[in-house]
Design a protein around this motif. Structure first.
Motif, PDB file in Angstrom:
ATOM      1  N   SER A 148       0.936  -1.087   0.003  1.00 45.04           N
ATOM      2  CA  SER A 148       0.012  -0.024   0.094  1.00 45.04           C
ATOM      3  C   SER A 148       0.971   1.259  -0.077  1.00 45.04           C
ATOM      4  O   SER A 148       1.904   1.146   0.348  1.00 45.04           O
ATOM      5  N   PRO A 149       0.287   2.599  -0.419  1.00 41.43           N
ATOM      6  CA  PRO A 149       0.972   3.651  -0.411  1.00 41.43           C
ATOM      7  C   PRO A 149       1.524   4.053   1.005  1.00 41.43           C
ATOM      8  O   PRO A 149       2.561   4.553   0.964  1.00 41.43           O
ATOM      9  N   GLY A 150       1.034   3.622   2.029  1.00 39.97           N
ATOM     10  CA  GLY A 150       1.490   3.784   3.420  1.00 39.97           C
ATOM     11  C   GLY A 150       2.521   2.995   3.839  1.00 39.97           C
ATOM     12  O   GLY A 150       3.257   3.298   4.806  1.00 39.97           O
ATOM     13  N   HIS A 151       2.999   2.168   3.065  1.00 42.39           N
ATOM     14  CA  HIS A 151       4.101   1.181   3.128  1.00 42.39           C
ATOM     15  C   HIS A 151       5.245   1.344   2.206  1.00 42.39           C
ATOM     16  O   HIS A 151       5.846   2.296   2.263  1.00 42.39           O
ATOM     17  N   TYR A 152       5.169   0.447   1.202  1.00 43.60           N
ATOM     18  CA  TYR A 152       6.253   0.296   0.321  1.00 43.60           C
ATOM     19  C   TYR A 152       5.648   0.770  -1.103  1.00 43.60           C
ATOM     20  O   TYR A 152       6.703   1.111  -1.929  1.00 43.60           O
ATOM     21  N   ASN A 153       4.640   1.071  -1.428  1.00 41.54           N
ATOM     22  CA  ASN A 153       3.835   1.634  -2.648  1.00 41.54           C
ATOM     23  C   ASN A 153       4.366   1.000  -3.899  1.00 41.54           C
ATOM     24  O   ASN A 153       4.976   1.447  -4.779  1.00 41.54           O
ATOM     25  N   VAL A 154       4.442  -0.385  -3.687  1.00 46.05           N
ATOM     26  CA  VAL A 154       4.559  -1.322  -4.924  1.00 46.05           C
ATOM     27  C   VAL A 154       3.381  -1.967  -5.409  1.00 46.05           C
ATOM     28  O   VAL A 154       2.296  -2.161  -4.656  1.00 46.05           O
ATOM     29  N   SER A 155       3.409  -3.150  -6.312  1.00 44.09           N
ATOM     30  CA  SER A 155       2.506  -3.902  -6.695  1.00 44.09           C
ATOM     31  C   SER A 155       2.244  -5.002  -5.665  1.00 44.09           C
ATOM     32  O   SER A 155       3.147  -5.294  -4.954  1.00 44.09           O
ATOM     33  N   ILE A 156       1.131  -5.578  -5.779  1.00 46.87           N
ATOM     34  CA  ILE A 156       1.054  -6.813  -4.739  1.00 46.87           C
ATOM     35  C   ILE A 156       1.667  -7.844  -5.424  1.00 46.87           C
ATOM     36  O   ILE A 156       2.230  -8.410  -4.061  1.00 46.87           O
ATOM     37  N   THR A 157       2.025  -8.148  -6.553  1.00 46.26           N
ATOM     38  CA  THR A 157       2.929  -9.293  -6.756  1.00 46.26           C
ATOM     39  C   THR A 157       4.573  -8.844  -6.404  1.00 46.26           C
ATOM     40  O   THR A 157       4.790  -9.860  -6.030  1.00 46.26           O
ATOM     41  N   ALA A 158       4.876  -7.669  -6.617  1.00 44.33           N
ATOM     42  CA  ALA A 158       6.390  -7.550  -6.022  1.00 44.33           C
ATOM     43  C   ALA A 158       6.222  -7.595  -4.486  1.00 44.33           C
ATOM     44  O   ALA A 158       7.148  -8.451  -3.836  1.00 44.33           O
ATOM     45  N   ALA A 159       5.366  -7.307  -3.775  1.00 47.67           N
ATOM     46  CA  ALA A 159       5.245  -7.432  -2.184  1.00 47.67           C
ATOM     47  C   ALA A 159       5.286  -8.728  -1.850  1.00 47.67           C
ATOM     48  O   ALA A 159       6.028  -9.469  -0.990  1.00 47.67           O
ATOM     49  N   ALA A 160       4.415  -9.609  -2.624  1.00 45.85           N
ATOM     50  CA  ALA A 160       4.165 -11.122  -2.329  1.00 45.85           C
ATOM     51  C   ALA A 160       5.378 -11.812  -2.502  1.00 45.85           C
ATOM     52  O   ALA A 160       6.139 -12.651  -1.963  1.00 45.85           O
ATOM     53  N   ARG A 161       6.289 -11.489  -3.462  1.00 49.29           N
ATOM     54  CA  ARG A 161       7.550 -11.962  -3.882  1.00 49.29           C
ATOM     55  C   ARG A 161       8.437 -11.904  -2.806  1.00 49.29           C
ATOM     56  O   ARG A 161       9.564 -12.638  -2.408  1.00 49.29           O
ATOM     57  N   ARG A 162       8.523 -10.662  -2.358  1.00 50.64           N
ATOM     58  CA  ARG A 162       9.448 -10.214  -1.624  1.00 50.64           C
ATOM     59  C   ARG A 162       9.181 -10.931  -0.281  1.00 50.64           C
ATOM     60  O   ARG A 162      10.112 -10.837   0.694  1.00 50.64           O
ATOM     61  N   ILE A 163       8.102 -10.887   0.315  1.00 48.35           N
ATOM     62  CA  ILE A 163       7.719 -11.840   1.440  1.00 48.35           C
ATOM     63  C   ILE A 163       8.264 -12.900   1.510  1.00 48.35           C
ATOM     64  O   ILE A 163       8.760 -13.584   2.277  1.00 48.35           O
ATOM     65  N   VAL A 164       8.023 -13.780   0.505  1.00 44.04           N
ATOM     66  CA  VAL A 164       8.834 -15.180   0.120  1.00 44.04           C
ATOM     67  C   VAL A 164      10.377 -14.907   0.311  1.00 44.04           C
ATOM     68  O   VAL A 164      11.004 -15.568   0.920  1.00 44.04           O
ATOM     69  N   GLN A 165      10.750 -13.946  -0.433  1.00 42.83           N
ATOM     70  CA  GLN A 165      12.380 -13.832  -0.399  1.00 42.83           C
ATOM     71  C   GLN A 165      13.121 -13.550   1.065  1.00 42.83           C
ATOM     72  O   GLN A 165      13.973 -14.084   1.175  1.00 42.83           O
ATOM     73  N   VAL A 166      12.363 -12.763   1.667  1.00 41.27           N
ATOM     74  CA  VAL A 166      13.025 -12.309   2.867  1.00 41.27           C
ATOM     75  C   VAL A 166      12.533 -13.345   4.288  1.00 41.27           C
ATOM     76  O   VAL A 166      12.965 -13.210   5.272  1.00 41.27           O
TER      77      VAL A 166
END
Length: 261
Positions: free
Chosen positions: A148-166
């Motif tokens: 969301s814009p209040g956090h990292y302001n990226v796409s849901i796909t990018a955030a979901a991938r990053r959740i897995v990566q970290v």
């Protein structure tokens, strides 16, 4: 996570004094590099993003396919900044299609997954993102919140991938189209499962969305045997949450084994 793209992004953030900044200003970064950000005039330019370096000096332009969401647009810009800054990419003109921006190690050209690794770290620095994600379930709902814009302001796909990566959890992100796997990202997820080009089973939530049922961003229990081709997975508790991307005809499934060691 590709170490080359990650390493350059970490140095890049440090040089710009962005170490503790969650949401960096890409317009400001591009301007500092002498790069103009421009939308293509035509609605279908044949690529998602294009780096056009100045052949006579530093700088140049990044052209973007019009109509991208803010989060998607930010990742496209960060991807092209990677091509500009990673020395082995040589600041050459590059026309990057959707497949380039979804490339991961083992899925796509090395230059493209290096650029995606750079973009992920620039937009969602691992140290900060991991601390935020640790407070949430491994789910599409968490990806919604972190994107969301209040956090990292990226796409849901990018955030979901990053959740897995970290994540230190046992989890995986699977992208399917018309019931077949397109790509996947894993973390501590060692069970055998459908790979690229293989059909997913009918009992998965991904299959239910393909049949026209609604997505569910919350964790929902599914029979592990529907996803995992592994006798050792018998009795394993597996949770799935889903997100649809109509523009790509794609369904994302975030899988989580909460009880895994």
């Amino acid at each position: 996570m590709n170490p080359e793209g990650l390493r350059f992004a970490q140095h890049f953030r440090q040089a710009l004094k962005l170490r503790d900044v969650r949401q960096c200003d890409l317009t400001e970064i591009a301007a500092r590099d002498g790069i103009e950000i421009i939308d293509f005039d035509e609605p279908d330019p044949g690529c998602t993003a294009c780096l056009m370096p100045n052949p006579y000096a530093d700088g140049g332009a990044i052209f973007l396919e019009p109509g991208q969401s803010t989060g998607r647009r930010r990742f496209s810009i960060a991807h092209e900044l990677a091509h500009y800054h990673i020395p082995t990419h040589k600041k050459e003109q590059r026309r990057c299609k959707e497949s380039s921006l979804q490339a991961t190690e083992g899925f796509g050209r090395q230059l493209e997954w290096e650029a995606n690794s750079f973009a992920a770290e620039l937009l969602m620095p691992a140290k900060l993102f991991r601390a935020d994600a640790r407070q949430l379930d491994v789910s599409v709902e968490a990806a919604h919140r972190l994107s969301s814009p209040g956090h990292y302001n990226v796409s849901i796909t990018a955030a979901a991938r990053r959740i897995v990566q970290v994540s230190n959890e046992s989890c995986a992100l699977i992208a399917t189209r018309n019931g077949y796997v397109e790509w996947q990202e894993r973390s501590n997820f060692y069970y055998h499962m459908a790979t690229r080009g293989q059909k997913v089973r009918g009992g998965t939530l991904a299959a239910s969305v393909t049949r026209g049922e609604p997505t569910n961003p919350h964790c929902e229990h599914v029979d592990a045997a529907e996803w995992l081709d592994d006798p050792g997975a018998r009795g394993v508790r597996l949770l799935e949450s889903t997100h649809a991307i109509p523009s790509l005809g794609q369904i994302l499934s975030l899988l989580w084994l909460p009880d895994s060691d």
